[in-house]
Each structure stands twice: as C-alpha cells, then as structure tokens.
Design a protein around this motif. Sequence first.
Motif, PDB file in Angstrom:
ATOM      1  N   GLY A 122      23.132  18.869   6.674  1.00  0.00           N
ATOM      2  CA  GLY A 122      23.892  19.400   7.805  1.00  0.00           C
ATOM      3  C   GLY A 122      23.027  19.671   9.020  1.00  0.00           C
ATOM      4  N   ARG A 123      21.738  19.913   8.804  1.00  0.00           N
ATOM      5  CA  ARG A 123      20.810  20.162   9.915  1.00  0.00           C
ATOM      6  C   ARG A 123      20.112  18.889  10.372  1.00  0.00           C
ATOM      7  NH1 ARG A 123      19.472  24.574   6.457  1.00  0.00           N
ATOM      8  NH2 ARG A 123      17.582  23.516   5.772  1.00  0.00           N
ATOM      9  N   GLY A 124      20.386  17.763   9.723  1.00  0.00           N
ATOM     10  CA  GLY A 124      19.754  16.508  10.104  1.00  0.00           C
ATOM     11  C   GLY A 124      18.429  16.249   9.422  1.00  0.00           C
ATOM     12  N   ASP A 125      18.073  17.052   8.396  1.00  0.00           N
ATOM     13  CA  ASP A 125      16.805  16.865   7.683  1.00  0.00           C
ATOM     14  C   ASP A 125      16.921  15.870   6.532  1.00  0.00           C
ATOM     15  OD1 ASP A 125      15.423  18.600   9.313  1.00  0.00           O
ATOM     16  OD2 ASP A 125      15.735  20.344   8.023  1.00  0.00           O
ATOM     17  N   VAL A 126      18.137  15.492   6.167  1.00  0.00           N
ATOM     18  CA  VAL A 126      18.371  14.474   5.152  1.00  0.00           C
ATOM     19  C   VAL A 126      19.236  13.390   5.781  1.00  0.00           C
ATOM     20  CG1 VAL A 126      19.508  13.976   2.945  1.00  0.00           C
ATOM     21  CG2 VAL A 126      18.159  16.057   3.206  1.00  0.00           C
ATOM     22  N   LYS A 127      18.925  12.142   5.532  1.00  0.00           N
ATOM     23  CA  LYS A 127      19.663  11.031   6.120  1.00  0.00           C
ATOM     24  C   LYS A 127      21.152  11.151   5.805  1.00  0.00           C
ATOM     25  CE  LYS A 127      15.716   7.866   5.693  1.00  0.00           C
ATOM     26  NZ  LYS A 127      15.186   6.638   5.039  1.00  0.00           N
ATOM     27  N   PRO A 172      10.347   9.660   1.951  1.00  0.00           N
ATOM     28  CA  PRO A 172      10.741   8.634   2.923  1.00  0.00           C
ATOM     29  C   PRO A 172      12.157   8.102   2.705  1.00  0.00           C
ATOM     30  CG  PRO A 172       8.511   8.244   2.150  1.00  0.00           C
ATOM     31  CD  PRO A 172       9.079   9.311   1.272  1.00  0.00           C
ATOM     32  N   ALA A 173      12.650   8.162   1.480  1.00  0.00           N
ATOM     33  CA  ALA A 173      14.010   7.699   1.211  1.00  0.00           C
ATOM     34  C   ALA A 173      15.053   8.742   1.598  1.00  0.00           C
ATOM     35  CB  ALA A 173      14.164   7.354  -0.272  1.00  0.00           C
ATOM     36  N   LEU A 174      14.647  10.008   1.691  1.00  0.00           N
ATOM     37  CA  LEU A 174      15.586  11.099   1.974  1.00  0.00           C
ATOM     38  C   LEU A 174      15.598  11.532   3.429  1.00  0.00           C
ATOM     39  CD1 LEU A 174      14.937  13.570  -1.016  1.00  0.00           C
ATOM     40  CD2 LEU A 174      16.783  11.903  -0.781  1.00  0.00           C
ATOM     41  N   VAL A 175      14.435  11.593   4.031  1.00  0.00           N
ATOM     42  CA  VAL A 175      14.276  12.262   5.318  1.00  0.00           C
ATOM     43  C   VAL A 175      14.163  11.249   6.458  1.00  0.00           C
ATOM     44  CG1 VAL A 175      12.768  13.825   6.615  1.00  0.00           C
ATOM     45  CG2 VAL A 175      13.149  14.206   4.167  1.00  0.00           C
ATOM     46  N   PRO A 176      14.853  11.464   7.568  1.00  0.00           N
ATOM     47  CA  PRO A 176      14.690  10.596   8.735  1.00  0.00           C
ATOM     48  C   PRO A 176      13.229  10.582   9.192  1.00  0.00           C
ATOM     49  CG  PRO A 176      16.599  12.029   9.014  1.00  0.00           C
ATOM     50  CD  PRO A 176      15.860  12.524   7.798  1.00  0.00           C
ATOM     51  N   PRO A 177      12.727   9.432   9.617  1.00  0.00           N
ATOM     52  CA  PRO A 177      11.306   9.345   9.995  1.00  0.00           C
ATOM     53  C   PRO A 177      10.872  10.406  11.009  1.00  0.00           C
ATOM     54  CG  PRO A 177      12.270   7.152   9.892  1.00  0.00           C
ATOM     55  CD  PRO A 177      13.401   8.123   9.706  1.00  0.00           C
ATOM     56  N   ARG A 178      11.739  10.740  11.954  1.00  0.00           N
ATOM     57  CA  ARG A 178      11.362  11.712  12.994  1.00  0.00           C
ATOM     58  C   ARG A 178      11.192  13.125  12.443  1.00  0.00           C
ATOM     59  NH1 ARG A 178      16.734  11.022  13.099  1.00  0.00           N
ATOM     60  NH2 ARG A 178      18.105  12.849  13.343  1.00  0.00           N
ATOM     61  N   ARG A 179      11.691  13.374  11.215  1.00  0.00           N
ATOM     62  CA  ARG A 179      11.611  14.713  10.616  1.00  0.00           C
ATOM     63  C   ARG A 179      10.541  14.814   9.525  1.00  0.00           C
ATOM     64  NH1 ARG A 179      16.411  17.932  11.642  1.00  0.00           N
ATOM     65  NH2 ARG A 179      17.272  17.088  13.569  1.00  0.00           N
ATOM     66  N   LYS A 181       7.344  14.930   9.367  1.00  0.00           N
ATOM     67  CA  LYS A 181       6.200  15.822   9.522  1.00  0.00           C
ATOM     68  C   LYS A 181       6.552  17.283   9.264  1.00  0.00           C
ATOM     69  CE  LYS A 181       3.563  12.898  12.705  1.00  0.00           C
ATOM     70  NZ  LYS A 181       2.919  12.807  14.041  1.00  0.00           N
ATOM     71  N   ARG A 182       7.824  17.592   9.141  1.00  0.00           N
ATOM     72  CA  ARG A 182       8.228  18.966   8.881  1.00  0.00           C
ATOM     73  C   ARG A 182       7.955  19.400   7.442  1.00  0.00           C
ATOM     74  NH1 ARG A 182      13.987  20.309  11.804  1.00  0.00           N
ATOM     75  NH2 ARG A 182      13.493  19.515  13.888  1.00  0.00           N
ATOM     76  N   PHE A 183       7.766  18.441   6.547  1.00  0.00           N
ATOM     77  CA  PHE A 183       7.772  18.763   5.127  1.00  0.00           C
ATOM     78  C   PHE A 183       6.417  18.490   4.479  1.00  0.00           C
ATOM     79  CE2 PHE A 183      12.095  17.455   6.372  1.00  0.00           C
ATOM     80  CZ  PHE A 183      12.668  18.720   6.314  1.00  0.00           C
ATOM     81  N   LEU A 184       6.069  19.380   3.530  1.00  0.00           N
ATOM     82  CA  LEU A 184       4.771  19.330   2.853  1.00  0.00           C
ATOM     83  C   LEU A 184       4.982  18.935   1.396  1.00  0.00           C
ATOM     84  CD1 LEU A 184       3.377  22.713   4.225  1.00  0.00           C
ATOM     85  CD2 LEU A 184       2.912  20.416   5.117  1.00  0.00           C
ATOM     86  N   PRO A 185       4.679  17.689   1.033  1.00  0.00           N
ATOM     87  CA  PRO A 185       4.882  17.277  -0.362  1.00  0.00           C
ATOM     88  C   PRO A 185       4.030  18.030  -1.364  1.00  0.00           C
ATOM     89  CG  PRO A 185       3.725  15.575   0.884  1.00  0.00           C
ATOM     90  CD  PRO A 185       4.184  16.590   1.874  1.00  0.00           C
ATOM     91  N   ASP A 186       2.936  18.649  -0.903  1.00  0.00           N
ATOM     92  CA  ASP A 186       2.088  19.451  -1.795  1.00  0.00           C
ATOM     93  C   ASP A 186       2.581  20.885  -1.928  1.00  0.00           C
ATOM     94  OD1 ASP A 186       0.412  17.297  -2.239  1.00  0.00           O
ATOM     95  OD2 ASP A 186      -0.942  17.843  -0.603  1.00  0.00           O
TER      96      ASP A 186
END
Length: 212
Positions: A122-127, A172-179, A181-186
């Motif tokens: 809903g916030r645009g963080d998931v495609k 990369p399959a979930l999040v739009p490319p422009r978003r 950098k917001r997320f830390l996989p670690d």
Amino acid sequence: MDGAARAFDVAGFQGTSLSDILKEAGVTKGALYFHFASKEALREALVAEQFAVWSPFRNGPDPGVQTVIDLLHGMAKSLRENERVRAGIRLVVEQSTQKGANPAPYLTWIDLFRNCLTQAQGRGDVKPEVDVDSVAKFIVGCWTGLQLTSDVLTGRQDLTRRTSDMWNLLLPALVPPRRMKRFLPDGSPEVLATAAAPTAGSAPAGTSRPRP
C-alpha cells in the motif's frame, strides 16, 4: 519450561518422559502439574515461545518489508541462543511429520507476513503485481527449509548468513528498484540488538496471534 525445553531439544516429544522433564527442571511432579496439566500442555507452551520474537516490533514504526526481514533474523538469532525456541521449533517439525500435524504455527507466521507485506504494498514498497499471500507462504516454506538445512549442516551457525542470502535473492523480485536501498537484507542492527528472548507465559499459537 526451561527444563522441558532442554529435554525436548535433546530427545523430542516422544523420546522425552515426564521423569526426564522433572529431572531437568529440578521440580516435583506436583509442582509441574500445578503449572501444566500434561506433557502436551508443555509442548504447546514451548511451541508458542517462537512468537515472542514479535515483542520488539510491537511499538515500532509501520510494519512492512524490513519488519519481515528483521523477524526472520531475530528467529535465526533465537534458534542459536535460546533453548526454548529451539525446542519449540523441533516440536513443530515433529508434529509436521506426523499424522494430524498442527498447522497453527505456520498459519500464524503466514498471516503476520501477509499483513506486513500488504501494508508495504500500500505504501509502494512492494511491486503492485506481487501476490502478497503467495509470497508470505513462500517465505515461510523457504525459511523453514533453510533453517532445517542449516541445522543439519552447521548446527545453525550459518543461519544468519543463509537468511541474508535468501533476502538478497528475494528482494529484487518484491521491491521496486527505486525503493531497494531502503531495505537491509542483513537485518536492522538497532532492532536485532534489542531482540527480546522469549519468556514464560507467551500465549499459545492460535490463541493470541501477533498482529501488525
């Protein structure tokens, strides 16, 4: 519960007797029955301990993609450091390989992740084209297999690294490319540093489900 966790972690549910639990806990049978009506009741209480990992997130910002990432890293840490969680997960796996398996813990995690991802979408963080229900089920199934494999190969010593690998492949399959950098996989260091150890009295799965 600590005594039961140590016993179940070593021998599983069927391989553990009430005498084993009493010996590990250092209590009398009467004292045990004052708190738990049966060995099955102890099992359910320990299975519920895994959901205490949600505690640090209750008063945090709006749940989303990073919440799911951090929850799994919190679980990875708990499986290495907390015998109650280890025992609870072993008991869930054992139930899942027997007739009449208990789906409640899996459904609770799926429900929690679905809610987090729905809010993120809903916030645009998931495609927008992503089916969050399918993704939630995939994450639970994928990480369940990941932690079991890690347990067999390294005693879960590499589970944090494997969890990061999973997110590096999945984000990369979930999040739009422009978003991205917001997320830390670690995982978020400030969140994981305060991850609470499960405590006695956590509500059983299906009784009081954590809600984002």
